[in-house]
Design a protein around this motif. Structure first.
Motif, PDB file in Angstrom:
ATOM      1  N   LYS A  21      12.470 -51.907  32.875  1.00 33.46           N
ATOM      2  CA  LYS A  21      13.679 -51.591  32.126  1.00 33.46           C
ATOM      3  C   LYS A  21      13.489 -52.330  30.809  1.00 33.46           C
ATOM      4  O   LYS A  21      13.652 -53.551  30.744  1.00 33.46           O
ATOM      5  N   THR A  22      13.099 -51.617  29.757  1.00 32.10           N
ATOM      6  CA  THR A  22      12.648 -52.261  28.530  1.00 32.10           C
ATOM      7  C   THR A  22      13.678 -53.215  27.962  1.00 32.10           C
ATOM      8  O   THR A  22      13.346 -54.278  27.422  1.00 32.10           O
ATOM      9  N   GLU A  23      14.956 -52.884  28.115  1.00 33.16           N
ATOM     10  CA  GLU A  23      16.002 -53.772  27.607  1.00 33.16           C
ATOM     11  C   GLU A  23      15.914 -55.138  28.258  1.00 33.16           C
ATOM     12  O   GLU A  23      16.070 -56.173  27.589  1.00 33.16           O
ATOM     13  N   PHE A  24      15.667 -55.176  29.582  1.00 31.53           N
ATOM     14  CA  PHE A  24      15.540 -56.460  30.270  1.00 31.53           C
ATOM     15  C   PHE A  24      14.368 -57.249  29.695  1.00 31.53           C
ATOM     16  O   PHE A  24      14.440 -58.468  29.515  1.00 31.53           O
ATOM     17  N   ALA A  25      13.250 -56.552  29.446  1.00 31.74           N
ATOM     18  CA  ALA A  25      12.065 -57.219  28.902  1.00 31.74           C
ATOM     19  C   ALA A  25      12.369 -57.825  27.533  1.00 31.74           C
ATOM     20  O   ALA A  25      12.010 -58.965  27.243  1.00 31.74           O
ATOM     21  N   GLU A  26      13.058 -57.061  26.692  1.00 29.68           N
ATOM     22  CA  GLU A  26      13.354 -57.535  25.341  1.00 29.68           C
ATOM     23  C   GLU A  26      14.318 -58.710  25.328  1.00 29.68           C
ATOM     24  O   GLU A  26      14.374 -59.470  24.353  1.00 29.68           O
ATOM     25  N   LEU A  27      15.057 -58.873  26.411  1.00 28.33           N
ATOM     26  CA  LEU A  27      16.023 -59.967  26.497  1.00 28.33           C
ATOM     27  C   LEU A  27      15.545 -61.084  27.418  1.00 28.33           C
ATOM     28  O   LEU A  27      16.350 -61.863  27.912  1.00 28.33           O
ATOM     29  N   GLY A  28      14.233 -61.160  27.645  1.00 25.60           N
ATOM     30  CA  GLY A  28      13.704 -62.333  28.318  1.00 25.60           C
ATOM     31  C   GLY A  28      12.801 -62.140  29.503  1.00 25.60           C
ATOM     32  O   GLY A  28      12.037 -63.042  29.852  1.00 25.60           O
ATOM     33  N   TRP A  29      12.881 -60.959  30.183  1.00 26.23           N
ATOM     34  CA  TRP A  29      12.122 -60.787  31.427  1.00 26.23           C
ATOM     35  C   TRP A  29      10.748 -60.215  31.095  1.00 26.23           C
ATOM     36  O   TRP A  29      10.493 -59.040  31.264  1.00 26.23           O
ATOM     37  N   MET A  30       9.875 -61.098  30.626  1.00 28.17           N
ATOM     38  CA  MET A  30       8.494 -60.707  30.363  1.00 28.17           C
ATOM     39  C   MET A  30       7.614 -61.949  30.292  1.00 28.17           C
ATOM     40  O   MET A  30       8.094 -63.055  30.054  1.00 28.17           O
ATOM     41  N   GLY A  31       6.324 -61.739  30.529  1.00 32.00           N
ATOM     42  CA  GLY A  31       5.381 -62.839  30.470  1.00 32.00           C
ATOM     43  C   GLY A  31       3.965 -62.318  30.482  1.00 32.00           C
ATOM     44  O   GLY A  31       3.717 -61.109  30.381  1.00 32.00           O
ATOM     45  N   PHE A  32       2.999 -63.228  30.598  1.00 38.06           N
ATOM     46  CA  PHE A  32       1.582 -62.882  30.629  1.00 38.06           C
ATOM     47  C   PHE A  32       0.891 -63.547  31.805  1.00 38.06           C
ATOM     48  O   PHE A  32       1.169 -64.709  32.142  1.00 38.06           O
ATOM     49  N   PHE A  33      -0.024 -62.812  32.447  1.00 36.23           N
ATOM     50  CA  PHE A  33      -1.087 -63.416  33.242  1.00 36.23           C
ATOM     51  C   PHE A  33      -2.253 -63.685  32.303  1.00 36.23           C
ATOM     52  O   PHE A  33      -2.610 -62.821  31.494  1.00 36.23           O
ATOM     53  N   GLU A  34      -2.835 -64.874  32.384  1.00 36.83           N
ATOM     54  CA  GLU A  34      -4.035 -65.178  31.623  1.00 36.83           C
ATOM     55  C   GLU A  34      -5.183 -65.348  32.599  1.00 36.83           C
ATOM     56  O   GLU A  34      -5.199 -66.302  33.398  1.00 36.83           O
ATOM     57  N   VAL A  35      -6.131 -64.415  32.568  1.00 35.20           N
ATOM     58  CA  VAL A  35      -7.215 -64.347  33.540  1.00 35.20           C
ATOM     59  C   VAL A  35      -8.472 -64.963  32.944  1.00 35.20           C
ATOM     60  O   VAL A  35      -8.919 -64.585  31.855  1.00 35.20           O
ATOM     61  N   THR A  36      -9.039 -65.927  33.650  1.00 33.25           N
ATOM     62  CA  THR A  36     -10.246 -66.600  33.182  1.00 33.25           C
ATOM     63  C   THR A  36     -11.313 -66.596  34.279  1.00 33.25           C
ATOM     64  O   THR A  36     -11.004 -66.405  35.453  1.00 33.25           O
ATOM     65  N   ASP A  37     -12.557 -66.807  33.881  1.00 29.73           N
ATOM     66  CA  ASP A  37     -13.652 -66.882  34.858  1.00 29.73           C
ATOM     67  C   ASP A  37     -13.656 -68.221  35.563  1.00 29.73           C
ATOM     68  O   ASP A  37     -13.139 -69.203  35.061  1.00 29.73           O
TER      69      ASP A  37
END
Length: 346
Positions: free
Chosen positions: A330-346
């Motif tokens: 739900k893009t609105e939720f993402a724009e208001l805080g519900w988002m993040g990143f996985f950072e994948v490393t070896d």
């Protein structure tokens, strides 16, 4: 169409019974990538904020030390309590859980008057094994009446609702909930005092994991509790959305995982005032186990939808290194805080 009232927290003064105030969209800022990669004509960019999506103004974060918890630590914080062996050989597992009223900074300079379990949002992740005898010692240090209601199978008097067993626990009082750990799976617990919506929206919830008798395969395990903040206290939707307490946190501090390692996400939705929530991961698919009560996945997908109280286990491996966004679809939720990143490393 997005509801303008939800953006009030970002587009004007924040009104509440606590007299909170928040400057408008100056709280948000795009990453430098936005200037380097403008959106096509007629479009506002991925997730409304450029290549990296929106976040709080660069360099601004909340004070985790003052809050008393950090979502990066909450992610992998499993509380196994204390155990003793009963005369019949069975394991008794016990926890202490307390309610308290806490002022939590949910955005830079914005304090939310929360009702909490163990002084954080979300409350603790209690973890046990199917078949154990559980005792949860609950102390109400809040100025408001509360209970603990556990999802699972238990006697009626242990249900944590008014009029049954200990009933409502008044400020300064305590009780003990005792029941068997069953069924195995991913569950939750929350206050069940009316008005129920307010008690949940204020932060009275936690995660409850019952492991199966035979352990699941080894994995990098983490808990993600999806929720929101109705900062206007009008019961009409939320102005901020989050995972594990703080909006946009995993944009500032990505979730670090290893390439090709099994990642297991215990995903719980306790979002109040909105009918659904969702989870989507970029550049990958995951096996999904609804409620975690079966050892066979129901689907292989990149997006799932949960109503309030629903939960499930997401298992995935990242074959490629790099940063992969995850967020509500739900893009609105993402724009208001519900988002993040996985950072994948070896």
């Amino acid at each position: 169409m997005n509801d303008p009232s939800r953006r009030f927290v970002l587009g004007g003064a924040l009104a509440s019974t606590a007299g909170l105030a928040l400057a408008g969209r100056s709280l948000l800022d795009a990453s430098p990538a936005k200037a380097q990669a403008p959106a096509p004509s007629g479009h506002s960019g991925a997730h409304g904020g450029g290549a990296d999506g929106p976040t709080f103004r660069i360099g601004q974060t909340v004070d985790h030390d003052a809050n008393g918890f950090n979502p990066t630590q909450v992610l992998r914080d499993f509380d196994y309590g204390t155990t003793t062996r009963l005369p019949d050989g069975r394991t008794l597992r016990e926890w202490d859980v307390f309610a308290s009223d806490e002022d939590i900074e949910v955005a830079p300079g914005v304090t939310f008057p929360a009702w909490t379990l163990n002084a954080r949002i979300p409350g603790p992740t209690l973890r046990c094994k199917e078949g154990e005898l559980l005792r949860v010692h609950f102390r109400n240090g809040s100025e408001h009446p509360h209970t603990l209601h556990f999802h699972g199978i238990h006697p009626a008097e242990m249900d944590g609702v008014a009029g049954l067993g200990a009933g409502i626990i008044q400020p300064g009082q305590s009780t003990t909930y005792e029941f068997d750990a069953t069924p195995f799976g991913l569950h939750l617990f929350h206050c069940h005092v009316g008005p129920l919506a307010e008690h949940i929206a204020r932060g009275m919830y936690g995660t409850f994991i019952v492991d199966p008798p035979s352990p699941r395969p080894p994995a990098d395990e983490m808990v993600m509790v999806m929720h929101g903040y109705n900062t206007t206290f009008d019961g009409e939707g939320n102005q901020l959305y989050a995972v594990n307490g703080i909006p946009f946190h995993y944009m500032h501090e990505p979730v670090r995982v290893k390439r090709n390692e099994l990642v297991r996400v215990y995903l719980v939705n306790v979002l109040e005032y909105d009918p659904i929530n969702s989870f989507h991961v970029h550049g990958n698919f995951f096996d999904y186990y609804p409620t975690g009560t079966r050892l066979q996945s129901s689907e292989f997908t990149d997006t799932i939808v949960q109503g309030q109280g629903q939960r499930g286990i997401c298992e995935m491996r990242f074959p490629n290194p790099g940063k992969y966004m995850f967020h509500a679809h739900k893009t609105e939720f993402a724009e208001l805080g519900w988002m993040g990143f996985f950072e994948v490393t070896d």
